[in-house]
Motif scaffolding. Sequence first.
Motif, short mmCIF file in Angstrom:
data_model
loop_
_atom_site.label_atom_id
_atom_site.label_comp_id
_atom_site.label_asym_id
_atom_site.label_seq_id
_atom_site.Cartn_x
_atom_site.Cartn_y
_atom_site.Cartn_z
N ASN A 176 127.63 46.03 83.01
CA ASN A 176 127.13 44.67 82.78
C ASN A 176 126.38 44.13 83.99
O ASN A 176 126.38 42.94 84.23
CB ASN A 176 128.30 43.74 82.43
CG ASN A 176 128.93 44.13 81.11
OD1 ASN A 176 128.25 44.53 80.18
ND2 ASN A 176 130.25 44.06 81.04
N LEU A 177 125.74 44.99 84.73
CA LEU A 177 125.04 44.60 85.95
C LEU A 177 123.59 44.23 85.66
O LEU A 177 122.68 44.61 86.39
CB LEU A 177 125.11 45.72 86.99
CG LEU A 177 126.52 46.16 87.39
CD1 LEU A 177 126.46 47.34 88.34
CD2 LEU A 177 127.27 45.00 88.02
N TYR A 178 123.37 43.52 84.60
CA TYR A 178 122.03 43.11 84.23
C TYR A 178 122.11 41.77 83.52
O TYR A 178 123.17 41.31 83.12
CB TYR A 178 121.37 44.15 83.32
CG TYR A 178 122.13 44.38 82.04
CD1 TYR A 178 121.91 43.60 80.92
CD2 TYR A 178 123.09 45.38 81.96
CE1 TYR A 178 122.63 43.79 79.75
CE2 TYR A 178 123.81 45.59 80.79
CZ TYR A 178 123.57 44.79 79.69
OH TYR A 178 124.27 44.99 78.54
N SER A 179 120.97 41.15 83.39
CA SER A 179 120.90 39.92 82.60
C SER A 179 119.77 40.08 81.61
O SER A 179 118.92 40.96 81.74
CB SER A 179 120.67 38.72 83.51
OG SER A 179 119.43 38.85 84.17
N GLY A 180 119.76 39.26 80.61
CA GLY A 180 118.73 39.32 79.60
C GLY A 180 119.30 39.78 78.27
O GLY A 180 120.51 39.79 78.06
N LYS A 181 118.40 40.17 77.38
CA LYS A 181 118.79 40.58 76.04
C LYS A 181 118.31 41.99 75.78
O LYS A 181 117.26 42.41 76.27
CB LYS A 181 118.18 39.65 75.00
CG LYS A 181 118.64 38.22 75.10
CD LYS A 181 117.93 37.36 74.09
CE LYS A 181 118.35 35.90 74.29
NZ LYS A 181 117.59 35.01 73.41
N VAL A 182 119.06 42.71 75.00
CA VAL A 182 118.67 44.03 74.56
C VAL A 182 118.36 43.94 73.07
O VAL A 182 119.20 43.48 72.29
CB VAL A 182 119.77 45.08 74.81
CG1 VAL A 182 119.38 46.43 74.24
CG2 VAL A 182 120.08 45.18 76.30
N LEU A 183 117.16 44.36 72.71
CA LEU A 183 116.77 44.38 71.30
C LEU A 183 116.74 45.83 70.83
O LEU A 183 116.25 46.71 71.54
CB LEU A 183 115.40 43.76 71.09
CG LEU A 183 115.25 42.30 71.49
CD1 LEU A 183 113.80 41.85 71.30
CD2 LEU A 183 116.17 41.42 70.66
N TRP A 184 117.27 46.07 69.66
CA TRP A 184 117.20 47.38 69.05
C TRP A 184 116.63 47.19 67.65
O TRP A 184 117.20 46.47 66.85
CB TRP A 184 118.59 48.03 68.99
CG TRP A 184 118.51 49.44 68.51
CD1 TRP A 184 118.68 49.89 67.25
CD2 TRP A 184 118.20 50.58 69.30
NE1 TRP A 184 118.49 51.25 67.19
CE2 TRP A 184 118.20 51.71 68.44
CE3 TRP A 184 117.91 50.78 70.65
CZ2 TRP A 184 117.93 53.00 68.89
CZ3 TRP A 184 117.65 52.06 71.08
CH2 TRP A 184 117.67 53.15 70.20
N ASN A 215 114.10 45.48 66.77
CA ASN A 215 113.77 44.05 66.68
C ASN A 215 114.95 43.15 66.38
O ASN A 215 114.78 42.01 65.96
CB ASN A 215 112.65 43.80 65.65
CG ASN A 215 111.32 44.31 66.16
OD1 ASN A 215 111.03 44.24 67.35
ND2 ASN A 215 110.52 44.83 65.26
N ASN A 216 116.16 43.63 66.57
CA ASN A 216 117.37 42.83 66.39
C ASN A 216 118.14 42.79 67.69
O ASN A 216 118.16 43.77 68.44
CB ASN A 216 118.26 43.42 65.28
CG ASN A 216 117.58 43.38 63.93
OD1 ASN A 216 117.10 42.34 63.51
ND2 ASN A 216 117.52 44.53 63.28
N LEU A 217 118.80 41.68 67.95
CA LEU A 217 119.62 41.55 69.13
C LEU A 217 120.75 42.58 69.06
O LEU A 217 121.50 42.62 68.09
CB LEU A 217 120.21 40.14 69.23
CG LEU A 217 121.04 39.83 70.47
CD1 LEU A 217 120.20 39.99 71.74
CD2 LEU A 217 121.61 38.43 70.39
N ALA A 218 120.84 43.41 70.08
CA ALA A 218 121.88 44.44 70.13
C ALA A 218 123.18 43.79 70.56
O ALA A 218 123.28 43.24 71.65
CB ALA A 218 121.48 45.54 71.09
#
Length: 154
Positions: free
Chosen positions: A4-12, A14-17
Motif C-alpha cells: 500500500n505504498l502508493y496513492s491514487g486509483k487503480v482501474l482495471w 475501466n472499472n475501479l479495482a
Amino acid sequence: GINNLYSGKVLWDNNLAEDYNLIRQNHLSVVFQDLRLIQDISVQDNIELKNQLTQHKSTDEIMQMLQFLGVDMHWHKMTHQLSRGEQQRVAIVRALCMPFSFLVLDEVMSHLDEQNRLKVADLIHQECTKNGAGLVMLNLYKDNYFKYHSFYHL
C-alpha cells in the motif's frame, strides 16, 4: 495490491479495482525477482500448487514446458537443490500454469545463459500469444529477446 505504498486509483477494464486478489487470480501472472518458490518442497509440488488452483495446464503440458527449458529431470527434486537459473525456469513454468491477461516478469533472465534466455523468450512468447496476453518485463539490461516496444531502458 501487494503493498500500500502508493496513492491514487487503480482501474482495471475501466472499472475501479477494489479486489486485487481477483485481478491477480484471473488476469495477472507474475514471476518475482526473488522467485517466491517454496524451497522445501519439490519442483512438482511448487508447480502443482499453482496449477491445481486453475486447472489451466495438464501434467503433460507442464512436462513439455519443463523439458523445453531443460529442467524436466528435476521434477521430484527439492527446489533448494536447483541452481538459481534452474529455479528461474521452474518459476516461469509455474507462472504459465494459469490463464492471464498480463504476464509480469521481474529480472526473469538474470541467471540464465544466452541459450536458455532464447528458450525462455520463445516459451513466453508462445504462451502470451495463446492467451492473447500482454507482457510487462522489468529488466536492468537492454535485450533483444522479445519483439516489443520498450518505453524505458535503464
